[in-house]
Design a protein around this motif. Structure first.
Motif: not given
Length: 303
Positions: A116, A11-12, A4-5, A153, A14-15, A7-9, A2
């Motif tokens: 991803r 998520a942003r 994490p960085a 990352e 997606h918003s 996944e956070q990107y 995985t």
């Protein structure tokens, strides 16, 4: 595996666009996600995304070998995953700055769309560097891309940058670019039209990977000697554009005598697709068109 960085990107991203593939995307968005989570990007009025083609080990039988990596290609976005290959957009970019921007956008999209997916853990990601970029970038080649990977990352050591075929009078440029990419800790592949050209490159550069056009490859003394040299230097050999069963037969003969594992990619085995899970790693029977391309095949360019 995985990230994490990343996944956070994602998520942003997606918003920014909750409405899916057909929702209106803000005009200032350079990268966004479709309903399936696939990253897209904008270059002028063109929407880009990624497709991937596996690189497989050449086995003793006619079936597909295990996947050892994937090459990313720029694709116009299509909900049916049947868009157009757009690498040649770089040939027509109006300026060097625009060509650099497009190249970096494509590499960013490919990295996001590759990592991803959970299947990315099984292999390396191969990304092409367009010939126009070699002369257009006047600073540290690879530094900007390395910075993006660091922010997300993502493992730069799993990415192989492919340089285009270089003419004889561009040798100095090739060495300059290779040195810059090495300083940024990328693995490097060089392309050759045939074994003779590949052998000449071995004397000029020290690539990690060398890719050779599989069309018309022969099982002769020159090829055998070249493979021995690559084995002695630990250089990975990949035969690209594998399209005909007779070329595969020659490659299988070479694989049987080589002390170095040989690999190939091409339409005989796989058509590029966005989803990595579409490619089975187990042995399968090749397409039922032994002497030609699949009907949907096109020239991908980029290598």
């Amino acid at each position: 595996m995985t990230f994490p960085a990343l996944e956070q990107y994602l998520a942003r991203l997606h918003s920014v666009n909750h409405g899916g593939a057909h929702a209106e995307v803000r005009s200032d968005c350079r990268v966004w996600l479709d309903a399936d989570g696939r990253a897209q990007g904008r270059y002028f009025n063109t929407t880009l995304t990624s497709v991937f083609q596996p690189l497989r080990q050449i086995g003793a039988l006619a079936g597909k070998g295990a996947v050892i990596g994937y090459e990313g290609f720029a694709h116009s976005y299509s909900a049916s995953d049947n868009g157009l290959y757009l690498w040649k957009l770089l040939d027509h970019a109006a300026s060097d700055d625009e060509s650099i921007e497009l190249d970096r956008l494509c590499r960013m999209l490919h990295s996001i769309n590759f990592y991803r997916q959970p299947e990315a853990a099984a292999g390396d990601l191969y990304l092409s560097v367009h010939a126009r970029l070699l002369a257009a970038v006047d600073s540290n080649h690879g530094m900007a891309f390395r910075r993006i990977l660091n922010l997300l990352e993502l493992p730069h050591e799993k990415i192989v940058l492919q340089l285009p075929t270089i003419t004889e009078n561009q040798g100095w440029l090739l060495n300059y670019v290779l040195d810059n990419y090495r300083r940024n800790h990328f693995r490097l592949a060089v392309n050759a039209d045939d074994v003779a050209q590949a052998a000449a490159l071995l004397e000029k550069v020290r690539p990690d990977v060398i890719k050779i056009d599989a069309r018309g490859v022969t099982h002769d003394e020159q090829t055998t000697r070249f493979l021995e040299q690559c084995a002695a230097r630990g250089i990975q050999v990949i035969f690209k554009r594998l399209e005909k069963a007779r070329d595969l037969e020659v490659l299988q003969q070479l694989a049987r005598i080589s002390t170095l594992p040989l690999h190939a990619q091409g339409f005989l085995w796989d058509l590029p697709q966005a989803a990595l899970h579409a490619f089975a790693a187990s042995a399968e029977t090749p397409p039922a068109q032994p002497d030609g391309l699949p009907a949907a095949s096109v020239d991908l360019g980029g290598d």
